[in-house]
Design an enzyme around this catalytic site. Structure first.
Site, PDB file in Angstrom:
ATOM      1  N   GLY A 127      37.178  -3.868   1.939  1.00 54.27           N
ATOM      2  CA  GLY A 127      35.880  -3.308   1.580  1.00 54.27           C
ATOM      3  C   GLY A 127      35.945  -2.431   0.357  1.00 54.27           C
ATOM      4  N   SER A 128      36.516  -2.954  -0.724  1.00 56.89           N
ATOM      5  CA  SER A 128      36.857  -2.092  -1.866  1.00 56.89           C
ATOM      6  C   SER A 128      36.098  -2.415  -3.142  1.00 56.89           C
ATOM      7  CB  SER A 128      38.360  -2.169  -2.132  1.00 56.89           C
ATOM      8  OG  SER A 128      38.814  -3.510  -2.169  1.00 56.89           O
ATOM      9  N   TYR A 163      27.699   4.691  14.976  1.00 54.35           N
ATOM     10  CA  TYR A 163      28.677   4.813  13.898  1.00 54.35           C
ATOM     11  C   TYR A 163      29.793   5.775  14.286  1.00 54.35           C
ATOM     12  CZ  TYR A 163      30.574   6.487   9.418  1.00 54.35           C
ATOM     13  OH  TYR A 163      31.413   6.874   8.401  1.00 54.35           O
TER      14      TYR A 163
END
Length: 263
Positions: free
Chosen positions: A14-15, A154
């Protein structure tokens, strides 16, 4: 202290933006061969271009794959069978009232925020243990310890990451492999800026809006502003370094002192 990760391969999940991209830049600056990951080819390509602009001559490449799925991890593993550094950064967040979050949404957060890191760690840790050197970092959140009432779903995933991280550190006891978690607080990333804007917090710039959010909604912050993605990435890069060899099983805060605790 000069961090040198020359000869090491690092995968940051996720970069394509935010903390993940800043971490990829920092690892590239330290000499690592960096693998950028995101779901879209265009996003991955832009991220690699930004890394190369920030660090000319860096070894950086991108892989588009959805690591919230087993198939996505298989795609990455086929292209990058071994890594020395794994940063489990992939994650999503969204403010929703507890009573409005259905089963499907709970499971979606679980798959993306928790299972992506579990699968990646299960895939790459055996090779690190064979080579007796490796670094795994889970990007959790201060929300793991101060669960926000507007994002209970979350906060649950971030707490779970701490459990997985600590357990894996103990599983790797006595080896040259360390496993840690980082707990960022409010950070002026693209995602947080969008979140703050949805809450109606104003400001001339995105940074101003997030800083205002911190002052009004996180009044325990000692920093009194949001961290930048690079400030969080600095801690992650350190934990990925040879110099951090005695730090493992830890949950390291980069929250500007938001959590009122002496530990």
């Amino acid at each position: 202290m000069r961090i040198d990760l020359s000869g090491k391969t690092a995968l940051v999940t996720g970069s394509t933006q935010g903390i993940g991209l800043a971490t990829a830049v920092g690892l590239a600056e330290a000499g690592a061969s960096v693998v950028v990951n995101g779901r879209s080819e265009a996003g991955v390509r832009r991220a690699v271009e930004r890394i190369l602009a920030a660090c000319p001559g860096a070894a950086a490449r991108g892989l588009a794959a959805d690591l919230a799925t087993s198939a996505g991890l298989e795609t990455v593993m086929a292209a990058v069978p071994h890594v020395d550094v794994l940063v489990n950064n992939l994650g999503i967040f969204e403010p929703r009232d507890f009573f409005d979050v259905d089963d499907a949404e709970w499971l979606r957060f679980f798959e993306i925020n928790i299972m992506s890191g579990i699968r990646a760690s299960r895939t790459y840790l055996p090779g690190m243990l064979e080579r007796d050197w490796g670094r795994v970092v889970f990007v959790s959140s201060e929300s793991a310890l101060q669960v926000p009432p507007e994002m209970i779903h979350y906060g649950m995933t971030k707490t779970a990451q701490l459990s997985v991280s600590r357990g894996l550190a103990e599983r790797c006891a006595g080896t040259g492999v360390t496993v840690n978690a980082v707990l960022p607080g409010p950070t002026a990333s693209e995602g947080v800026s969008d979140f703050v804007m949805r809450l109606g917090v104003g400001g001339e710039t995105a940074q101003d809006a997030v800083d205002e959010f911190v002052r009004n909604h996180r009044p325990t912050s000692i920093l009194r502003r949001a961290a930048t993605p690079a400030e969080v990435a600095n801690m992650i890069v350190y934990l990925c370094s040879p110099q951090a060899s005695a730090t493992t099983g830890a949950a390291v805060s980069v929250d500007g002192g938001t959590r009122r605790s002496i530990t």
